[in-house]
Design a protein around this motif. Structure first.
Motif, short mmCIF file in Angstrom:
data_model
loop_
_atom_site.label_atom_id
_atom_site.label_comp_id
_atom_site.label_asym_id
_atom_site.label_seq_id
_atom_site.Cartn_x
_atom_site.Cartn_y
_atom_site.Cartn_z
N LEU A 183 6.63 7.32 2.62
CA LEU A 183 6.00 6.66 3.76
C LEU A 183 6.18 5.15 3.71
CD1 LEU A 183 2.79 8.79 4.19
CD2 LEU A 183 4.46 8.28 5.98
N ARG A 184 6.13 4.57 2.51
CA ARG A 184 6.36 3.12 2.39
C ARG A 184 7.79 2.77 2.82
NH1 ARG A 184 2.88 3.76 -2.09
NH2 ARG A 184 4.63 4.06 -3.49
N LEU A 185 8.75 3.62 2.48
CA LEU A 185 10.12 3.38 2.92
C LEU A 185 10.23 3.49 4.44
CD1 LEU A 185 12.14 5.42 0.27
CD2 LEU A 185 12.00 2.93 0.46
N LEU A 186 9.61 4.51 5.00
CA LEU A 186 9.71 4.77 6.43
C LEU A 186 8.87 3.82 7.28
CD1 LEU A 186 9.54 8.66 6.27
CD2 LEU A 186 11.53 7.32 6.96
N ALA A 187 7.60 3.61 6.88
CA ALA A 187 6.64 2.90 7.73
C ALA A 187 6.11 1.61 7.13
CB ALA A 187 5.47 3.82 8.05
N GLY A 188 6.57 1.24 5.95
CA GLY A 188 6.03 0.05 5.30
C GLY A 188 4.57 0.27 4.94
N SER A 189 3.74 -0.71 5.22
CA SER A 189 2.31 -0.58 4.92
C SER A 189 1.50 -0.31 6.19
CB SER A 189 1.81 -1.86 4.26
OG SER A 189 1.97 -2.96 5.15
N ARG A 190 2.16 0.06 7.26
CA ARG A 190 1.52 0.24 8.56
C ARG A 190 1.08 1.68 8.81
NH1 ARG A 190 1.52 -4.35 11.88
NH2 ARG A 190 2.47 -6.00 10.66
N TRP A 191 0.53 2.33 7.81
CA TRP A 191 0.00 3.68 7.94
C TRP A 191 -1.25 3.79 7.09
CZ3 TRP A 191 -0.30 6.56 3.42
CH2 TRP A 191 0.43 6.09 2.33
N THR A 192 -2.08 4.77 7.42
CA THR A 192 -3.32 5.00 6.71
C THR A 192 -3.44 6.48 6.38
OG1 THR A 192 -4.37 3.25 8.00
CG2 THR A 192 -5.83 4.73 6.82
N LEU A 193 -3.82 6.77 5.15
CA LEU A 193 -4.13 8.14 4.75
C LEU A 193 -5.60 8.34 5.04
CD1 LEU A 193 -3.28 10.77 3.30
CD2 LEU A 193 -3.90 9.66 1.15
N THR A 194 -5.92 9.24 5.98
CA THR A 194 -7.31 9.41 6.39
C THR A 194 -8.01 10.58 5.73
OG1 THR A 194 -6.65 10.67 8.34
CG2 THR A 194 -6.92 8.28 8.60
#
Length: 114
Positions: free
Chosen positions: A98-109
């Motif tokens: 996910l860091r490769l794909l989206a950087g830091s712009r995601w949240t694990l909820t």
């Protein structure tokens, strides 16, 4: 045992990794879900990233884990996108992809054993 990961992309247009060679290309929920699903089912993203490292042989091979049965669903909600990934891949590997794909712009909820 499969785990279900509930992920949120609050600003999908900004959800891109720092290196365009590995970042999401899709814009909509369905396309993002397909790209993440492919990144979990195949080691192609990992192999490209590994080859770009200064010392590819020093990369932990466990980061190349795959789950051919992984599935990802995406849903658009107003301005954000929710992804639900079901996979046997360890959480640290999922987060690295996910860091490769989206950087830091995601949240694990949430995380739920299936």
């Amino acid at each position: 045992m499969p785990i279900r990961y509930y992920l949120s992309l609050p600003d999908p247009d900004a959800a891109r990794g720092s290196d365009p060679a590995f970042a999401f290309r899709a814009r909509g929920a369905e396309g993002l879900a397909q790209e993440l699903q492919q990144a979990l089912r195949s080691d192609a993203l990992f192999q490209r990233w590994r080859a770009a490292q200064e010392d590819p042989d020093a990369v932990d091979p466990a980061l190349g884990a795959t789950d051919p049965a992984a599935s990802v669903q995406g849903q658009q909600h107003d301005l954000h996108i929710d992804l639900i990934a079901t996979t046997t891949i360890p959480g640290r590997v999922l987060k690295q992809r996910l860091r490769l794909l989206a950087g830091s712009r995601w949240t694990l909820t949430d995380v739920v054993a299936v």
